[in-house]
Design a protein around this motif. Structure first.
Motif, PDB file in Angstrom:
ATOM      1  N   THR A 284       0.801  -1.232   0.000  1.00 18.24           N
ATOM      2  CA  THR A 284       0.000   0.000   0.000  1.00 18.24           C
ATOM      3  C   THR A 284       0.830   1.276   0.000  1.00 18.24           C
ATOM      4  O   THR A 284       0.276   2.366   0.015  1.00 18.24           O
ATOM      5  CB  THR A 284      -0.973   0.008   1.201  1.00 18.24           C
ATOM      6  OG1 THR A 284      -0.289  -0.440   2.368  1.00 18.24           O
ATOM      7  CG2 THR A 284      -2.141  -0.910   0.954  1.00 18.24           C
ATOM      8  N   GLN A 285       2.163   1.141  -0.033  1.00 14.64           N
ATOM      9  CA  GLN A 285       2.988   2.356   0.074  1.00 14.64           C
ATOM     10  C   GLN A 285       2.719   3.333  -1.065  1.00 14.64           C
ATOM     11  O   GLN A 285       2.578   4.523  -0.843  1.00 14.64           O
ATOM     12  CB  GLN A 285       4.471   1.968   0.106  1.00 14.64           C
ATOM     13  CG  GLN A 285       4.856   1.260   1.398  1.00 14.64           C
ATOM     14  CD  GLN A 285       6.303   0.848   1.379  1.00 14.64           C
ATOM     15  OE1 GLN A 285       6.637  -0.186   0.832  1.00 14.64           O
ATOM     16  NE2 GLN A 285       7.164   1.671   1.945  1.00 14.64           N
ATOM     17  N   LEU A 286       2.643   2.815  -2.291  1.00 12.12           N
ATOM     18  CA  LEU A 286       2.475   3.727  -3.440  1.00 12.12           C
ATOM     19  C   LEU A 286       1.111   4.388  -3.432  1.00 12.12           C
ATOM     20  O   LEU A 286       0.910   5.393  -4.118  1.00 12.12           O
ATOM     21  CB  LEU A 286       2.730   3.006  -4.770  1.00 12.12           C
ATOM     22  CG  LEU A 286       1.672   2.086  -5.355  1.00 12.12           C
ATOM     23  CD1 LEU A 286       2.023   1.723  -6.779  1.00 12.12           C
ATOM     24  CD2 LEU A 286       1.520   0.850  -4.526  1.00 12.12           C
ATOM     25  N   ILE A 287       0.175   3.851  -2.636  1.00 14.71           N
ATOM     26  CA  ILE A 287      -1.151   4.468  -2.555  1.00 14.71           C
ATOM     27  C   ILE A 287      -1.222   5.453  -1.386  1.00 14.71           C
ATOM     28  O   ILE A 287      -1.868   6.485  -1.474  1.00 14.71           O
ATOM     29  CB  ILE A 287      -2.223   3.363  -2.455  1.00 14.71           C
ATOM     30  CG1 ILE A 287      -2.222   2.582  -3.784  1.00 14.71           C
ATOM     31  CG2 ILE A 287      -3.607   3.937  -2.175  1.00 14.71           C
ATOM     32  CD1 ILE A 287      -2.904   1.252  -3.755  1.00 14.71           C
ATOM     33  N   THR A 292       2.847   9.669  -5.233  1.00 21.93           N
ATOM     34  CA  THR A 292       2.841   8.449  -6.054  1.00 21.93           C
ATOM     35  C   THR A 292       1.400   8.001  -6.337  1.00 21.93           C
ATOM     36  O   THR A 292       1.108   7.439  -7.386  1.00 21.93           O
ATOM     37  CB  THR A 292       3.653   7.320  -5.385  1.00 21.93           C
ATOM     38  OG1 THR A 292       3.206   7.144  -4.043  1.00 21.93           O
ATOM     39  CG2 THR A 292       5.132   7.630  -5.384  1.00 21.93           C
ATOM     40  N   HIS A 293       0.511   8.280  -5.380  1.00 16.31           N
ATOM     41  CA  HIS A 293      -0.913   7.977  -5.574  1.00 16.31           C
ATOM     42  C   HIS A 293      -1.443   8.729  -6.803  1.00 16.31           C
ATOM     43  O   HIS A 293      -2.077   8.136  -7.688  1.00 16.31           O
ATOM     44  CB  HIS A 293      -1.669   8.397  -4.305  1.00 16.31           C
ATOM     45  CG  HIS A 293      -3.129   8.103  -4.308  1.00 16.31           C
ATOM     46  ND1 HIS A 293      -3.877   8.001  -3.171  1.00 16.31           N
ATOM     47  CD2 HIS A 293      -3.999   7.891  -5.331  1.00 16.31           C
ATOM     48  CE1 HIS A 293      -5.132   7.734  -3.491  1.00 16.31           C
ATOM     49  NE2 HIS A 293      -5.230   7.667  -4.786  1.00 16.31           N
ATOM     50  N   GLU A 294      -1.142  10.023  -6.874  1.00 20.41           N
ATOM     51  CA  GLU A 294      -1.630  10.826  -8.006  1.00 20.41           C
ATOM     52  C   GLU A 294      -0.992  10.360  -9.317  1.00 20.41           C
ATOM     53  O   GLU A 294      -1.658  10.253 -10.341  1.00 20.41           O
ATOM     54  CB  GLU A 294      -1.349  12.318  -7.764  1.00 20.41           C
ATOM     55  CG  GLU A 294      -2.280  12.936  -6.725  1.00 20.41           C
ATOM     56  CD  GLU A 294      -3.748  12.553  -6.944  1.00 20.41           C
ATOM     57  OE1 GLU A 294      -4.233  12.610  -8.090  1.00 20.41           O
ATOM     58  OE2 GLU A 294      -4.409  12.157  -5.963  1.00 20.41           O
ATOM     59  N   GLN A 295       0.328  10.081  -9.263  1.00 13.16           N
ATOM     60  CA  GLN A 295       1.010   9.610 -10.482  1.00 13.16           C
ATOM     61  C   GLN A 295       0.422   8.288 -10.957  1.00 13.16           C
ATOM     62  O   GLN A 295       0.272   8.041 -12.154  1.00 13.16           O
ATOM     63  CB  GLN A 295       2.503   9.431 -10.207  1.00 13.16           C
ATOM     64  CG  GLN A 295       3.306  10.718 -10.305  1.00 13.16           C
ATOM     65  CD  GLN A 295       4.739  10.482  -9.857  1.00 13.16           C
ATOM     66  OE1 GLN A 295       5.070  10.658  -8.699  1.00 13.16           O
ATOM     67  NE2 GLN A 295       5.590  10.061 -10.770  1.00 13.16           N
ATOM     68  N   LEU A 296       0.092   7.420  -9.993  1.00 16.43           N
ATOM     69  CA  LEU A 296      -0.490   6.113 -10.336  1.00 16.43           C
ATOM     70  C   LEU A 296      -1.796   6.303 -11.101  1.00 16.43           C
ATOM     71  O   LEU A 296      -2.019   5.680 -12.151  1.00 16.43           O
ATOM     72  CB  LEU A 296      -0.728   5.317  -9.043  1.00 16.43           C
ATOM     73  CG  LEU A 296      -1.316   3.924  -9.184  1.00 16.43           C
ATOM     74  CD1 LEU A 296      -0.331   2.986  -9.876  1.00 16.43           C
ATOM     75  CD2 LEU A 296      -1.701   3.343  -7.813  1.00 16.43           C
ATOM     76  N   ARG A 297      -2.654   7.173 -10.589  1.00 12.55           N
ATOM     77  CA  ARG A 297      -3.945   7.413 -11.259  1.00 12.55           C
ATOM     78  C   ARG A 297      -3.730   7.981 -12.662  1.00 12.55           C
ATOM     79  O   ARG A 297      -4.384   7.571 -13.614  1.00 12.55           O
ATOM     80  CB  ARG A 297      -4.800   8.394 -10.446  1.00 12.55           C
ATOM     81  CG  ARG A 297      -5.302   7.793  -9.145  1.00 12.55           C
ATOM     82  CD  ARG A 297      -6.373   8.654  -8.529  1.00 12.55           C
ATOM     83  NE  ARG A 297      -7.643   8.524  -9.216  1.00 12.55           N
ATOM     84  CZ  ARG A 297      -8.593   9.446  -9.215  1.00 12.55           C
ATOM     85  NH1 ARG A 297      -8.414  10.589  -8.588  1.00 12.55           N
ATOM     86  NH2 ARG A 297      -9.718   9.246  -9.863  1.00 12.55           N
TER      87      ARG A 297
END
Ligand SMILES: Cc1cc2nc3c(=O)[nH]c(=O)nc-3n(C[C@H](O)[C@H](O)[C@H](O)COP(=O)(O)O)c2cc1C
Length: 334
Positions: A284-287, A292-297
């Protein structure tokens, strides 16, 4: 809501609370309390157990409570009764996340299998075998996640996996640079076999003093570094096979009800894959790291909200982790 006047209901609810205790939770914080009121079981979030650094909004706390709620639902179903359920009966800001009652007799074909899987499920942080997870199982997991109101994406394309591997390593570096994060991990990891909560040394890979260097040189997915004392019992595996099955659980909105539903979905998916002989571990770190959460989306073109990444595969056995005693978390209020 009609509830049968039924002397066996109290026993079923008590057992449901006992099964809820076995749920997974972020850092094994077990952020819950179960209140039995005669004809109902209330699940309360215990915000004193929230991780202030890693989880200031209490998102992962509510996902954990959702896992406990799913266990309680399965236990009632396995008793051959319909679970009657209200989520957030006192509003979404309240600590009462759900009230459950025992409804009419009903058959739930999967419930006994899933109830049995409660005792077999673990977080397995070993590297998984490089054998593919059957697409029929992945489709089944996607179906059960959808039935719980969520979306489970199978991260298959090499370019999508590369995004996840890169952002996960980035999130790990950002978090480990924060002394408060390391202090929080320190508080919630232990090699004391009698401690009833926290992440045990027996269930984490050995990392030791070279964690920084090891993480930066790996091409695979980094597992959260719990081994701050250099006492992890599992073989050193700073990253996992790049071929592993990766599933990303998403919700349509980003609010407390969705977080609770994400926990219910996670646990139904996790028990289902356990019943098929597979292991999983969440990442869950990247979330939890905002950037990183925004980049993932953005990079995965997601319109929904990522809640948790799950590795799925086969690996050798790991020990079960401990839970607080029923007397510490179950309250009878008649
Ligand atoms: C919301 C949530 C987030 C989690 N995040 C991670 C994670 O990032 N890394 C990890 O290794 N385990 C993670 N876990 C697994 C927990 O550490 C684990 O469930 C707990 O220690 C209890 O162990 P068990 O699952 O073997 O019963 C997470 C679990 C939940 C419910």
């Amino acid at each position: 809501m009609s509830v049968l006047a039924d002397p066996s209901a109290a026993g079923i609810l008590h057992r449901a609370a006992l099964r809820a205790i076995r749920a997974p939770s972020i850092h094994n914080t077990q952020p819950w309390r179960f209140v039995l009121t005669g004809d109902a079981l209330e699940i309360h979030a215990d915000r004193n157990r929230r991780l202030d650094v890693l989880d200031p909004r209490g998102r992962q706390l509510l996902i954990s409570c959702g896992c406990a709620l799913l266990h309680a639902r399965i236990a009632i179903e396995a008793a051959g009764r319909k679970p009657l359920l209200l989520r957030f009966p006192d509003g979404r800001g309240s600590d009462v996340v759900a009230s459950l009652w025992v409804g009419s007799p009903q058959r739930y074909p999967d419930s006994v299998t899933l109830e049995t899987a409660i005792d077999d499920r673990r977080t397995n942080r070993r590297a998984f075998a490089a054998e593919p997870v059957p697409t029929s199982l992945i489709s089944e997991l996607q179906r059960v996640a959808a039935a719980e109101g969520t979306v489970l994406h199978h991260i298959e394309k090499p370019e999508q996996r590369a995004v996840i591997i890169r952002l996960n390593a980035q999130a790990d570096r950002i978090e480990r640079a924060d002394p408060a994060y390391l202090e929080e991990i320190h508080c919630w990891t232990t090699d004391d076999l009698r401690r009833p909560d926290g992440v045990q040394a027996a269930s984490v890979p050995y990392v030791g003093p070279d964690a920084e260097q090891a993480t930066d040189q790996t091409a695979g997915l980094v597992i959260r570094g719990f081994d701050v004392r250099g006492m992890g019992w599992l073989p050193a595996a700073n990253s996992t096979e790049s071929t592993e099955c990766l599933l990303l659980l998403c919700t349509r909105q980003d609010d407390p009800l969705d977080w609770l539903r994400a926990g219910e979905a996670l646990e139904r998916v996790w028990l289902t894959l356990t019943a098929h002989g597979y292991w999983a571990s969440p990442l869950t770190q990247l979330i939890e790291v905002r950037s990183t959460h925004e980049q993932l989306r953005t990079e995965l073109h997601l319109t929904d909200h990522p809640e948790l990444l799950l590795r799925v595969g086969r690996a050798p056995y790991v020990e079960p982790t401990r839970r607080r005693a029923p007397a510490d978390v179950i309250v009878e209020r008649n």
